[in-house]
Every structure is written in C-alpha cells, then in structure tokens.
Design a protein around this motif. Structure first.
Motif, PDB file in Angstrom:
ATOM      1  N   THR A   1      -8.274  14.771  27.706  1.00 33.81           N
ATOM      2  CA  THR A   1      -7.844  15.823  26.782  1.00 33.81           C
ATOM      3  C   THR A   1      -9.010  16.768  26.535  1.00 33.81           C
ATOM      4  OG1 THR A   1      -6.337  14.278  25.691  1.00 33.81           O
ATOM      5  CG2 THR A   1      -6.900  16.290  24.495  1.00 33.81           C
ATOM      6  N   VAL A   2      -8.737  18.077  26.583  1.00 30.85           N
ATOM      7  CA  VAL A   2      -9.783  19.093  26.429  1.00 30.85           C
ATOM      8  C   VAL A   2      -9.509  19.936  25.190  1.00 30.85           C
ATOM      9  CG1 VAL A   2     -10.991  21.019  27.519  1.00 30.85           C
ATOM     10  CG2 VAL A   2     -10.023  19.194  28.948  1.00 30.85           C
ATOM     11  N   LYS A   3     -10.487  19.997  24.282  1.00 26.06           N
ATOM     12  CA  LYS A   3     -10.410  20.868  23.114  1.00 26.06           C
ATOM     13  C   LYS A   3     -11.162  22.167  23.403  1.00 26.06           C
ATOM     14  CE  LYS A   3     -10.387  16.993  19.836  1.00 26.06           C
ATOM     15  NZ  LYS A   3     -11.146  16.338  18.740  1.00 26.06           N
ATOM     16  N   SER A   4     -10.948  23.184  22.588  1.00 35.43           N
ATOM     17  CA  SER A   4     -11.614  24.477  22.752  1.00 35.43           C
ATOM     18  C   SER A   4     -13.133  24.319  22.652  1.00 35.43           C
ATOM     19  CB  SER A   4     -11.145  25.449  21.672  1.00 35.43           C
ATOM     20  OG  SER A   4     -12.031  26.544  21.561  1.00 35.43           O
ATOM     21  N   PRO A   5     -13.894  24.702  23.711  1.00 40.14           N
ATOM     22  CA  PRO A   5     -15.355  24.598  23.636  1.00 40.14           C
ATOM     23  C   PRO A   5     -15.946  25.388  22.472  1.00 40.14           C
ATOM     24  CG  PRO A   5     -14.660  24.946  25.910  1.00 40.14           C
ATOM     25  CD  PRO A   5     -13.444  25.138  25.047  1.00 40.14           C
ATOM     26  N   ILE A   6     -15.440  26.594  22.227  1.00 39.94           N
ATOM     27  CA  ILE A   6     -15.985  27.418  21.151  1.00 39.94           C
ATOM     28  C   ILE A   6     -15.791  26.745  19.799  1.00 39.94           C
ATOM     29  CG2 ILE A   6     -15.721  29.590  19.884  1.00 39.94           C
ATOM     30  CD1 ILE A   6     -15.139  30.959  22.543  1.00 39.94           C
ATOM     31  N   ASP A   7     -14.587  26.242  19.542  1.00 46.52           N
ATOM     32  CA  ASP A   7     -14.312  25.594  18.254  1.00 46.52           C
ATOM     33  C   ASP A   7     -15.209  24.381  18.041  1.00 46.52           C
ATOM     34  OD1 ASP A   7     -12.359  27.486  17.835  1.00 46.52           O
ATOM     35  OD2 ASP A   7     -10.674  26.153  18.310  1.00 46.52           O
ATOM     36  N   VAL A   8     -15.402  23.602  19.102  1.00 46.12           N
ATOM     37  CA  VAL A   8     -16.226  22.388  18.986  1.00 46.12           C
ATOM     38  C   VAL A   8     -17.689  22.747  18.755  1.00 46.12           C
ATOM     39  CG1 VAL A   8     -17.119  20.406  20.280  1.00 46.12           C
ATOM     40  CG2 VAL A   8     -14.667  20.894  20.277  1.00 46.12           C
ATOM     41  N   VAL A   9     -18.197  23.768  19.454  1.00 47.31           N
ATOM     42  CA  VAL A   9     -19.596  24.177  19.252  1.00 47.31           C
ATOM     43  C   VAL A   9     -19.798  24.684  17.824  1.00 47.31           C
ATOM     44  CG1 VAL A   9     -21.395  25.809  19.927  1.00 47.31           C
ATOM     45  CG2 VAL A   9     -20.052  24.646  21.684  1.00 47.31           C
ATOM     46  N   LYS A  10     -18.870  25.479  17.324  1.00 46.04           N
ATOM     47  CA  LYS A  10     -18.970  25.960  15.941  1.00 46.04           C
ATOM     48  C   LYS A  10     -19.060  24.798  14.968  1.00 46.04           C
ATOM     49  CE  LYS A  10     -16.466  30.383  16.159  1.00 46.04           C
ATOM     50  NZ  LYS A  10     -15.214  31.062  15.750  1.00 46.04           N
ATOM     51  N   GLU A  11     -18.144  23.856  15.105  1.00 52.61           N
ATOM     52  CA  GLU A  11     -18.082  22.716  14.186  1.00 52.61           C
ATOM     53  C   GLU A  11     -19.317  21.836  14.293  1.00 52.61           C
ATOM     54  OE1 GLU A  11     -15.557  18.548  13.863  1.00 52.61           O
ATOM     55  OE2 GLU A  11     -14.636  20.267  14.857  1.00 52.61           O
TER      56      GLU A  11
ATOM     57  N   GLU B   1     -10.128  23.991  39.072  1.00 46.84           N
ATOM     58  CA  GLU B   1      -9.027  23.913  40.043  1.00 46.84           C
ATOM     59  C   GLU B   1      -8.086  22.762  39.697  1.00 46.84           C
ATOM     60  OE1 GLU B   1      -8.611  22.521  44.665  1.00 46.84           O
ATOM     61  OE2 GLU B   1     -10.401  23.636  44.104  1.00 46.84           O
ATOM     62  N   ALA B   2      -6.795  23.055  39.572  1.00 47.13           N
ATOM     63  CA  ALA B   2      -5.743  22.070  39.265  1.00 47.13           C
ATOM     64  C   ALA B   2      -5.871  21.461  37.874  1.00 47.13           C
ATOM     65  CB  ALA B   2      -5.704  20.967  40.326  1.00 47.13           C
ATOM     66  N   GLY B   3      -6.671  22.054  37.016  1.00 41.39           N
ATOM     67  CA  GLY B   3      -6.749  21.614  35.633  1.00 41.39           C
ATOM     68  C   GLY B   3      -7.588  20.374  35.412  1.00 41.39           C
ATOM     69  N   ALA B   4      -7.546  19.882  34.191  1.00 37.93           N
ATOM     70  CA  ALA B   4      -8.367  18.729  33.804  1.00 37.93           C
ATOM     71  C   ALA B   4      -7.920  17.469  34.542  1.00 37.93           C
ATOM     72  CB  ALA B   4      -8.265  18.509  32.297  1.00 37.93           C
ATOM     73  N   PRO B   5      -8.827  16.520  34.762  1.00 38.98           N
ATOM     74  CA  PRO B   5      -8.452  15.247  35.391  1.00 38.98           C
ATOM     75  C   PRO B   5      -7.393  14.531  34.554  1.00 38.98           C
ATOM     76  CG  PRO B   5     -10.839  15.473  35.247  1.00 38.98           C
ATOM     77  CD  PRO B   5     -10.256  16.576  34.427  1.00 38.98           C
TER      78      PRO B   5
ATOM     79  N   SER C   1     -17.259  21.122  28.082  1.00 40.80           N
ATOM     80  CA  SER C   1     -16.802  21.350  29.451  1.00 40.80           C
ATOM     81  C   SER C   1     -15.394  21.940  29.423  1.00 40.80           C
ATOM     82  CB  SER C   1     -16.793  20.046  30.253  1.00 40.80           C
ATOM     83  OG  SER C   1     -18.087  19.498  30.346  1.00 40.80           O
ATOM     84  N   ALA C   2     -15.177  22.978  30.222  1.00 43.58           N
ATOM     85  CA  ALA C   2     -13.859  23.616  30.301  1.00 43.58           C
ATOM     86  C   ALA C   2     -13.101  23.070  31.507  1.00 43.58           C
ATOM     87  CB  ALA C   2     -14.008  25.133  30.385  1.00 43.58           C
ATOM     88  N   LEU C   3     -12.865  21.760  31.506  1.00 45.42           N
ATOM     89  CA  LEU C   3     -12.230  21.133  32.663  1.00 45.42           C
ATOM     90  C   LEU C   3     -10.829  21.685  32.920  1.00 45.42           C
ATOM     91  CD1 LEU C   3     -13.213  17.372  32.232  1.00 45.42           C
ATOM     92  CD2 LEU C   3     -14.469  19.221  33.334  1.00 45.42           C
ATOM     93  N   ASP C   4     -10.171  22.150  31.868  1.00 43.52           N
ATOM     94  CA  ASP C   4      -8.823  22.702  32.029  1.00 43.52           C
ATOM     95  C   ASP C   4      -8.827  24.021  32.791  1.00 43.52           C
ATOM     96  OD1 ASP C   4     -10.243  23.636  29.788  1.00 43.52           O
ATOM     97  OD2 ASP C   4      -8.422  24.372  28.828  1.00 43.52           O
ATOM     98  N   LYS C   5     -10.007  24.641  32.946  1.00 46.13           N
ATOM     99  CA  LYS C   5     -10.125  25.895  33.696  1.00 46.13           C
ATOM    100  C   LYS C   5     -10.510  25.648  35.160  1.00 46.13           C
ATOM    101  CE  LYS C   5      -9.531  28.106  29.808  1.00 46.13           C
ATOM    102  NZ  LYS C   5      -8.198  28.550  29.439  1.00 46.13           N
TER     103      LYS C   5
END
Length: 204
Positions: free
Chosen positions: A145-155, A137-141, A131-135
């Motif tokens: 903490t939000v990590k890169s979705p692409i990096d996590v999917v790769k790993e 409205e008003a950022g993540a709750p 989930s790209a919660l940081d993208k």
C-alpha cells in the motif's frame, strides 16, 4: 564483480564510488552514505533463468554497502523484484535501514520504513524515506500500500522536529518532479536524495 568487458573505462559503478568515498574520508570524517533506489535489481521483475544470478548480485551490492557503512535507503519498485522478504534480507546484509515511511507491505514489521534520528558530529539528523511505487511501471508491487509521499513527509518532518532533529534529509525514490513538489511543500528540509520509482534495463 567486474563489468563483462563490453563497456570500456566505465565512469560509474559501486567500486568507483567506494574508492572515492574512502579517498575523501579524511576530508569528511563525519559522513553518511544514503541512497534512493532502485538499488539492488536492474529490472522490476526477475527472469527465472537469471533469478539466482540476480539475487547473488544484489547480495554482493548489499555487502558492499555494509563496507561503506550505509545508513539508509528508500527502495524503488525494482527492489521488490524478489519479494518483500528478500528485500528485508538485503537490508540486513547491508546494515542499512529501509526508509519508506509511506509504504505498508503485507507481513512487514510495524516499524518497517519508519523515520529515525541519527546523531552525526553532534547534530541530530532526521531521516525520512518515501517511494512512489504506484508511479512505476505496472504500479506498486502486489501487497504494498502506498500513501502520498508529500503528506507523509509533511507529517513526519514535524514529528522529527519535535523529537529534536535539527536537520532533516528525505530519501525519495519518486523521480525529479515529485521531489520538487516535496521541496516546495516542505521548504525547511535540509536535503532530498532523489531516486526513481522504478526502471528497466541499462537506462535505470
């Protein structure tokens, strides 16, 4: 729960989806209901004078998903509108796993959102949620903490393949653009279920 009557002959709705899914069950006896949020709440914040009603509606949606045997969902920001603990409760009611491997909410269990494998008709299918919660409205709750979705999917896709997954499905509450970037970066994925980081109102 039914529409209030302001919209005639609605084409969408969980009741329509449920009827379609049950009608098609004979054609696909081995199937999986998967979702990418926002799922439970219309807006990213709850108004106090509607809070009880909104939570009751979310619990009804969750109970409906249990009847549909939903397996997993990737939450959007709206799904945190009543707090991470309420989201855990909604997931428990729905019977579906919260799939958000790139999120770390304060106080959440250590395996919250972890990728997993499910055997469907003899095939080990791996599921990853991001989930790209940081993208949104008003950022993540707060407290998430939000990590890169692409990096996590790769790993995690590599990890799932080593664990025996023959197909990998990503549940991505990230929007179309980021979902396309995930597909380009990890081309051997079987499918991506695309949702939004968050939304507001009927356009959600």
């Amino acid at each position: 729960m039914e529409p209030c009557g302001c919209v005639k002959d609605q084409l969408g709705g969980l009741d329509h989806f449920a009827a379609w899914a049950h009608a098609e069950q004979a054609k696909a006896p081995d199937s999986a209901v998967l979702l990418a949020g926002p799922l439970f709440f219309l807006d990213p914040t709850l108004k106090e004078d509607h809070r009880g009603q909104d939570i009751a509606k979310a619990e009804t949606i969750a109970a409906s998903l249990k009847d549909l045997h939903a397996i997993a969902f990737a939450p959007g920001k709206n799904d945190f509108a009543a707090g991470a603990s309420e989201l855990d409760k909604l997931a428990s009611i729905s019977g579906a796993t919260i799939a958000a491997a790139n999120l770390s909410p304060n106080g959440a269990p250590t395996n919250w959102g972890a990728p997993f494998i499910k055997n469907i008709h003899g095939v080990n299918v791996g599921f990853i949620g991001v989930s790209a919660l940081d993208k949104a409205e008003a950022g993540a709750p707060d407290g998430v903490t939000v990590k890169s979705p692409i990096d996590v999917v790769k790993e995690q896709s590599e990890t799932l393949k080593k664990q025996g997954a023959r197909a990998i499905v990503v549940l991505a509450a990230v929007g179309r653009g980021e979902a396309k970037r995930i597909a380009d970066s990890v081309p051997d994925l079987t499918a991506i279920v695309v949702g939004s980081p968050g939304g507001r109102g009927e356009a959600n």
